[in-house]
Every structure is written in structure tokens, then in C-alpha cells.
Scaffold this active site. Sequence first.
Site, short mmCIF file in Angstrom:
data_model
loop_
_atom_site.label_atom_id
_atom_site.label_comp_id
_atom_site.label_asym_id
_atom_site.label_seq_id
_atom_site.Cartn_x
_atom_site.Cartn_y
_atom_site.Cartn_z
N CYS A 116 11.59 23.40 -19.43
CA CYS A 116 11.56 23.07 -20.87
C CYS A 116 12.96 22.91 -21.46
O CYS A 116 13.10 22.52 -22.62
CB CYS A 116 10.76 24.12 -21.62
N HIS A 256 12.17 23.91 -28.76
CA HIS A 256 11.10 23.69 -27.77
C HIS A 256 9.81 24.24 -28.37
O HIS A 256 9.77 25.36 -28.89
CB HIS A 256 11.47 24.40 -26.47
N ASN A 286 2.39 22.89 -25.51
CA ASN A 286 3.71 22.97 -24.89
C ASN A 286 3.83 21.84 -23.85
O ASN A 286 3.19 21.91 -22.80
CB ASN A 286 3.86 24.35 -24.23
O1 UT7 Z 1 7.76 26.79 -22.04
C1 UT7 Z 1 8.05 28.14 -22.03
C2 UT7 Z 1 6.97 28.81 -21.46
N1 UT7 Z 1 6.13 29.72 -22.01
C3 UT7 Z 1 6.20 30.41 -23.17
O2 UT7 Z 1 7.03 30.26 -24.00
C4 UT7 Z 1 5.12 31.42 -23.33
C5 UT7 Z 1 5.56 32.58 -24.17
N2 UT7 Z 1 4.48 33.52 -24.34
C6 UT7 Z 1 3.42 33.29 -25.14
O3 UT7 Z 1 3.33 32.29 -25.79
C7 UT7 Z 1 2.38 34.40 -25.23
O4 UT7 Z 1 2.79 35.50 -24.45
C8 UT7 Z 1 0.96 33.95 -24.78
C9 UT7 Z 1 0.38 33.00 -25.81
C10 UT7 Z 1 0.99 33.28 -23.42
C11 UT7 Z 1 0.02 35.17 -24.71
O5 UT7 Z 1 -0.02 35.82 -25.98
P1 UT7 Z 1 0.25 37.39 -26.11
O6 UT7 Z 1 0.06 37.72 -27.51
O7 UT7 Z 1 1.58 37.68 -25.48
O8 UT7 Z 1 -0.92 37.99 -25.27
P2 UT7 Z 1 -0.87 38.92 -23.95
O9 UT7 Z 1 -0.50 38.12 -22.75
O10 UT7 Z 1 -0.07 40.14 -24.24
O11 UT7 Z 1 -2.38 39.33 -23.85
C12 UT7 Z 1 -3.02 40.10 -24.87
C13 UT7 Z 1 -4.52 40.04 -24.63
C14 UT7 Z 1 -4.91 40.30 -23.18
O12 UT7 Z 1 -6.14 41.00 -23.19
P3 UT7 Z 1 -6.16 42.59 -22.91
O13 UT7 Z 1 -5.54 42.78 -21.56
O14 UT7 Z 1 -5.34 43.19 -24.02
O15 UT7 Z 1 -7.63 42.91 -22.97
C15 UT7 Z 1 -5.16 38.94 -22.62
O16 UT7 Z 1 -6.09 38.92 -21.55
O17 UT7 Z 1 -4.98 38.71 -24.93
C16 UT7 Z 1 -5.74 38.24 -23.82
N3 UT7 Z 1 -5.63 36.79 -23.77
C17 UT7 Z 1 -6.52 35.99 -24.35
N4 UT7 Z 1 -7.61 36.24 -25.08
C18 UT7 Z 1 -8.30 35.20 -25.55
C19 UT7 Z 1 -4.68 36.06 -23.15
N5 UT7 Z 1 -4.95 34.76 -23.33
C20 UT7 Z 1 -6.08 34.70 -24.06
C21 UT7 Z 1 -6.83 33.62 -24.57
N6 UT7 Z 1 -7.93 33.93 -25.31
N7 UT7 Z 1 -6.51 32.33 -24.38
#
Ligand code: UT7
Length: 334
Positions: A116, A256, A286
Amino acid sequence: MPKNIPVMISGVGYYVPKTVVTNDEISTLVDTSDEWIRTRTGIEERHVVSGSENSVFLGVNAANNVLSHTKVNPLDIDLIISATSIPAKAYPSVACEIQTQIGADNAVAFDVTAACSGLIYAMSIAKAYISSGMYKKVLLVMTDANSRFVDWSDRSVCCIFGDGAGAMLLEPSVDGVDDIIEIDLTAMGKLGDYISLEISGKNCPLVKPNEEKPLHIHMAGRDVYKFVMTYLPEKINKTLENAHMLADEIDYFIPHQANLRITDALTERIGFNKERVIENIQKYGNTSAASVPIAMTEAIQEGKIQLPCTAFLTGFGAGMTCGNAIVRLRKGIA
Ligand code: UT7
């Protein structure tokens, strides 16, 4: 004696595939909801490749877009750099395939992989070549089709990515003004596991077999989020400092498009004017290397960016890599 020829950004363009996938459609594949995706990322829908469309197809369209706008003859292009993490083939390069399809027969062509941060990395290479006098017209094509490599059963990854391409034409400045005011790159390979797409292949049948890995993007979203908030504000401030500029002297911030929460947090931390932040993640998700040039071109075409202006571009992603640039955007570039 090394030359120091100033560089001009003479055109920008973009292309996204026609097929749109909404959050509601994704919730038919995995346990998620439109509400979760919107509130945690800002994304409402994304464009994805369909049928035989791939990163070359997207890149050719973005390249033709900038060439027709700038009325540049493809035969006058000296160099094509494609910033991509999803090449259509491991070889030939995306840049070589684009060269053939746009008829830029006189150009040298190669790819650069910085995920990215691809636009900023490619711009720095273009600047070095143009400044030294080695090449004149340089076409950058940032193109990625991550939808082909997400695991559509992994809810934390499949809702994030969209496909698209952006293009930028650079050449020696016609008036002595350098459009690339400042540029700063970082690579932290030690953190490479945060986002990866392993191409394990298969060993020769005569030797011990290797472990074959599924061809899927692995992303530790939380770690990426922390990486951005830990390192990027300091890097952005350093770029501003090197240019002897303050955040409020920059007309537009074009980050980005990774997550609206990341953009908001960065904007607040650095002190950019919220009204001057370019966001379009809602429509495209993204799009990796394509995200900054798509956001820039679309905002110019929609009149959200008034030209001429200065803009701060920031990219971050797999590697881990970061790239920051302060640029001048001239009237008529899109
Ligand atoms: O190009 C650069 C690359 N990437 C990025 O910049 C990504 C940066 N990170 C992010 O954007 C965020 O970390 C995400 C959007 C990927 C995830 O959001 P988060 O608030 O950090 O969630 P998390 O990974 O800490 O997960 C929290 C909960 C988990 O459930 P439990 O374990 O607490 O029960 C996940 O399983 O949210 C759950 N979860 C979802 N729930 C519903 C993760 N994805 C989803 C989803 N729908 N799509």
C-alpha cells in the site's frame, strides 16, 4: 556531476472494475453484518475483478486514462513502473504486460512491490531517474486485485479489500518548479508477518517435500493498526519537518484508504484540517497500492480538491512499509 532536474506530475488517472460487492452480500458468505463493517472500517462496498479481469487489465485502463487525458503518445514513454503486490503472473512483470497493451514499445518496464506504500516508493524511483536525466517520461501504474487472494471464509480480511488501479505520469518540470517537495520511505522487514501472502510452490519431487501453504492473504489486523499508530505519526511529522512545513500549510491530506478509524486517528494526531482529508474507502474498500492515486484523482475530478494545491500523501502496508510525500498538484492534471 549528478544533475538535479526538477520533476513535474503531469497527469493522474484511475480505473476500478465494474462489479460491486456490498457488505450485505459479504454477510451471505461469513458471519458479519453491514453495521459491523461500516462502524469498524467505514467500508460500505468495494469493486472486485470478475471473469478474466486482473491487475494488468486494471492497470492498462488506468494507464490509458492518464495517457488520453495528457495526450501523451505511448511511444514517448521512457519508463513504466508498476507498483503491485498482486501481479497477474510472477513473470512477465505487470509493467511489461502493460507496456505491450498500451503500445509503449520504447519504454523500459519493471515492477516494484511495496504493497500500500507502492505509489510513494514508485514516485521516489521516478524522481531519481528523472532528476539524474536518465529518463524523461515515466509512467507509474499502481494496480492490485487482492479479492483474488483473500480467504472468503475469513471475516476479518475478506471485508477489507477492493480492487483497482491508479496511474501517474511524471516528467522533467517545464518551469523549474519541483512537484515532489519531500519524500520519505521506511521498511521494517522484521514486522513482515503482520500482512503476508505466501507463495510456497512445491519442491522438486526428488527432494524432501516442503510445507504447502494456502494461497491466501494473512493479516493480523490489530497489529497492523497498532503499527500504523505507533510509527506513522512520527514519520509524517519528520516529513513535514524536512520540508520545513506545518500540517496546516498543507492543502489536502490523502492517506492510504485502509480504515476510516485509522484515517481519523492520524488526522487528529497530526493536526490536519478534517475538512481537507480525502476519503473514499466507503465506495472502494482498501485497494492497496491503488488507493492513494484513486482517492487523489477522484477528488480532483469531483472538485473536492481544488487545483493548484499542495497535498500530503501517506501509504503504509505489507513489508511492513511506509511512504510519505508532500507534492504539488498542478491545474489540469486530471
Ligand atoms: O493496507 C493496510 C492493511 N491493513 C490495515 O490497515 C488493517 C488495519 N486493521 C484494521 O482495519 C482492523 O484491525 C480490522 C478492521 C481488520 C479489524 O477490526 P478490529 O476492531 O481490530 O477487530 P479485531 O480484529 O480486534 O476483532 C474484534 C472482534 C473479534 O471477535 P472476538 O474474538 O472478540 O469474538 C473478531 O473475530 O471482531 C471480530 N470480527 C468481526 N466480526 C464481525 C473481525 N472481523 C469481523 C467481521 N464481522 N467482519
